[in-house]
Design an enzyme around this catalytic site. Structure first.
Site, PDB file in Angstrom:
ATOM      1  N   TRP A 102     -39.079 -40.822  70.785  1.00  0.00           N
ATOM      2  CA  TRP A 102     -38.819 -39.809  71.815  1.00  0.00           C
ATOM      3  C   TRP A 102     -39.681 -40.020  73.046  1.00  0.00           C
ATOM      4  O   TRP A 102     -39.234 -39.839  74.170  1.00  0.00           O
ATOM      5  CB  TRP A 102     -38.965 -38.396  71.247  1.00  0.00           C
ATOM      6  CG  TRP A 102     -37.892 -38.122  70.237  1.00  0.00           C
ATOM      7  CD1 TRP A 102     -38.065 -37.862  68.911  1.00  0.00           C
ATOM      8  CD2 TRP A 102     -36.464 -38.111  70.453  1.00  0.00           C
ATOM      9  NE1 TRP A 102     -36.842 -37.695  68.290  1.00  0.00           N
ATOM     10  CE2 TRP A 102     -35.843 -37.842  69.211  1.00  0.00           C
ATOM     11  CE3 TRP A 102     -35.656 -38.318  71.566  1.00  0.00           C
ATOM     12  CZ2 TRP A 102     -34.461 -37.764  69.054  1.00  0.00           C
ATOM     13  CZ3 TRP A 102     -34.265 -38.243  71.421  1.00  0.00           C
ATOM     14  CH2 TRP A 102     -33.684 -37.965  70.184  1.00  0.00           C
ATOM     15  N   ASP A 172     -43.267 -32.398  75.111  1.00  0.00           N
ATOM     16  CA  ASP A 172     -41.971 -32.256  74.439  1.00  0.00           C
ATOM     17  C   ASP A 172     -42.256 -31.689  73.050  1.00  0.00           C
ATOM     18  O   ASP A 172     -42.611 -32.409  72.126  1.00  0.00           O
ATOM     19  CB  ASP A 172     -41.289 -33.627  74.339  1.00  0.00           C
ATOM     20  CG  ASP A 172     -39.999 -33.576  73.524  1.00  0.00           C
ATOM     21  OD1 ASP A 172     -39.637 -32.492  73.022  1.00  0.00           O
ATOM     22  OD2 ASP A 172     -39.352 -34.632  73.393  1.00  0.00           O
ATOM     23  N   LYS A 196     -34.315 -27.583  66.267  1.00  0.00           N
ATOM     24  CA  LYS A 196     -35.270 -27.948  65.230  1.00  0.00           C
ATOM     25  C   LYS A 196     -35.933 -26.686  64.681  1.00  0.00           C
ATOM     26  O   LYS A 196     -35.751 -26.332  63.530  1.00  0.00           O
ATOM     27  CB  LYS A 196     -36.348 -28.899  65.765  1.00  0.00           C
ATOM     28  CG  LYS A 196     -35.985 -30.386  65.880  1.00  0.00           C
ATOM     29  CD  LYS A 196     -34.772 -30.700  66.666  1.00  0.00           C
ATOM     30  CE  LYS A 196     -34.372 -32.151  66.682  1.00  0.00           C
ATOM     31  NZ  LYS A 196     -34.815 -32.922  67.831  1.00  0.00           N
TER      32      LYS A 196
HETATM   33  C1  LIG Z   1     -34.482 -33.943  68.772  1.00  0.00           C
HETATM   34  C2  LIG Z   1     -35.484 -34.334  69.783  1.00  0.00           C
HETATM   35  C3  LIG Z   1     -35.126 -34.684  71.097  1.00  0.00           C
HETATM   36  C4  LIG Z   1     -33.688 -34.765  71.552  1.00  0.00           C
HETATM   37  O1  LIG Z   1     -33.112 -33.528  71.560  1.00  0.00           O
HETATM   38  P1  LIG Z   1     -31.624 -33.288  72.131  1.00  0.00           P
HETATM   39  O2  LIG Z   1     -31.543 -31.811  72.102  1.00  0.00           O
HETATM   40  O3  LIG Z   1     -30.698 -33.968  71.168  1.00  0.00           O
HETATM   41  O4  LIG Z   1     -31.542 -33.867  73.469  1.00  0.00           O
HETATM   42  C5  LIG Z   1     -36.143 -35.001  71.992  1.00  0.00           C
HETATM   43  N1  LIG Z   1     -37.432 -34.960  71.629  1.00  0.00           N
HETATM   44  C6  LIG Z   1     -37.816 -34.628  70.372  1.00  0.00           C
HETATM   45  C7  LIG Z   1     -39.269 -34.594  70.027  1.00  0.00           C
HETATM   46  C8  LIG Z   1     -36.844 -34.295  69.409  1.00  0.00           C
HETATM   47  O5  LIG Z   1     -37.231 -33.958  68.173  1.00  0.00           O
END
Ligand SMILES: *Cc1c(COP(=O)(O)O)cnc(C)c1O
Length: 360
Positions: A102, A172, A196
């Site tokens: 990521w 993030d 999540k």
């Molecule tokens: C799942 C995830 C993403 C991507 O998320 P989307 O909603 O599919 O764009 C980005 N960063 C992290 C840390 C993630 O777990």
């Protein structure tokens, strides 16, 4: 069929109580005669729902008054573009910590808009640890420093908060938000896709310090401007109303359960249970450095990868699903977000032990 234990990395398990309440209110929300899905986002019912969700999130995380809370769409991936478009603010370069898949994606997208300085990377060891801050090569003039406190795929979590002085810290937090206490005032911007640890896919939460917005790069699309969303209470265009409603139910439940401190205690307990079981065995192993073992996403491998399919089959037969690891890591991965009950982790641990007994 009874509900199973779902260890998916995302979209992921939601609290049963929330799903049941949503079911009860599905066609007629609180006697108003319609579903939340059918409400105008400009109506007083829906505006109340969204305002309450924001207030509860502010209370849970202790978000200071000089931060905006935005409910956007486009996922965390869209933030990989929105962050640079809004936060370069005329500066030449931004700092990024690279700890996995990521981080890499965020870096690749930002480099379309400005210079990127990777302060450190754990790629040398296949992203199984996070470089400590004493090893970072930071730029004191960076527009911001971006990192990924929990790499969902690698299962690498950073439990300390970087010290960046005047450089705004951007995180993030897609797979760690609401799982443990954080000091929001240490961050310039926090973002998280909801699917999540918050609610259903389709909502992205952004928490941003007011003074950082309103200086987008020339050519920034209207909808990518944080200031526009802030000025319109996330209602410049139609927000993802139903997802925000479900997120609001999750926030209420977390408050009822004792808030973030209570969640953190339970998450520690679940993680200790699972890692303890893996450590006690010579049959399984965890690839991640001890100090960076994620409390939310727990990858592990079997001594013999030829047994993976059997392990997954046996787990599924007991109602333990979505345990297959990400293709880039292999083995297994158990995501144990807030909504995964301790009993689910205990069942998983029992299965791990029993499989070892019969196969080693
Ligand atoms: C799942 C995830 C993403 C991507 O998320 P989307 O909603 O599919 O764009 C980005 N960063 C992290 C840390 C993630 O777990």
């Amino acid at each position: 069929m009874e509900r199973i234990y779902n260890f998916s990395a995302g979209p992921a398990v939601l609290p049963r109580e929330v799903l049941e309440q949503a079911r009860d209110e599905l066609v007629n929300w609180q006697g108003c005669g319609m579903s939340v899905m059918e409400m105008s986002h400009r109506g007083k019912e829906y505006m109340g729902i969204q305002a309450e969700a924001e207030a509860d999130l502010r209370e849970l995380l202790g978000i200071p008054g000089n931060y905006k809370v935005l409910f956007l769409q486009g996922g965390a991936s869209m933030q990989f573009s929105m962050v640079p478009l809004n936060l370069y603010r005329g500066k030449a370069s931004a700092d990024f910590l690279d700890t996995g898949v990521w981080s890499e994606k965020a870096i690749a997208e930002a480099s379309r808009y400005g210079a990127v300085n990777v302060v450190a990377s754990s790629r040398d060891k296949n992203y199984t640890y996070a470089p400590t801050q004493d090893a970072w090569q930071t730029d004191p003039n960076a527009a911001f420093l971006h990192y990924t406190p929990n790499e969902t795929i690698g299962g690498v979590e950073i439990f300390w908060t970087p010290e960046t002085g005047e450089v705004p810290l951007v995180a993030d937090m897609s797979s760690t938000i609401l799982s443990r206490a954080i000091d929001v005032s240490k961050f310039g911007l926090i973002y998280a896709g909801a699917q999540k640890n918050i609610g259903p896919a389709g909502v992205t939460v952004v928490i941003v310090r007011e003074d950082l917005i309103g200086q987008t790069l020339p050519g920034t699309p209207t909808l990518f401007d944080y200031q526009l969303h802030a000025d319109n209470d996330s209602m410049y265009n139609t927000p993802p109303t139903y997802g925000i409603y479900i997120a609001g139910l999750v926030f209420k439940l977390l408050k009822d359960r004792g808030g973030i401190a209570a969640m953190e205690r339970q998450n520690l307990l679940k993680a200790d249970l699972l890692y303890g079981c893996l450590d006690a065995s010579g049959f399984y192993s965890s690839p991640v450095a001890r100090e960076n073992r994620s409390r939310m996403n727990v990858p592990f491998t079997l001594k013999d990868a030829a047994l993976d399919e059997d392990f997954l089959k046996g787990a599924k037969a007991r109602g333990l699903v979505q345990l297959k690891g990400h293709r880039s890591v292999g083995g297994m991965r158990a995501s144990i977000y807030n909504a995964m009950p301790v009993e689910g982790v205990q069942d998983h641990v029992d299965n791990i032990k029993e499989f070892e007994k019969t196969r080693s």
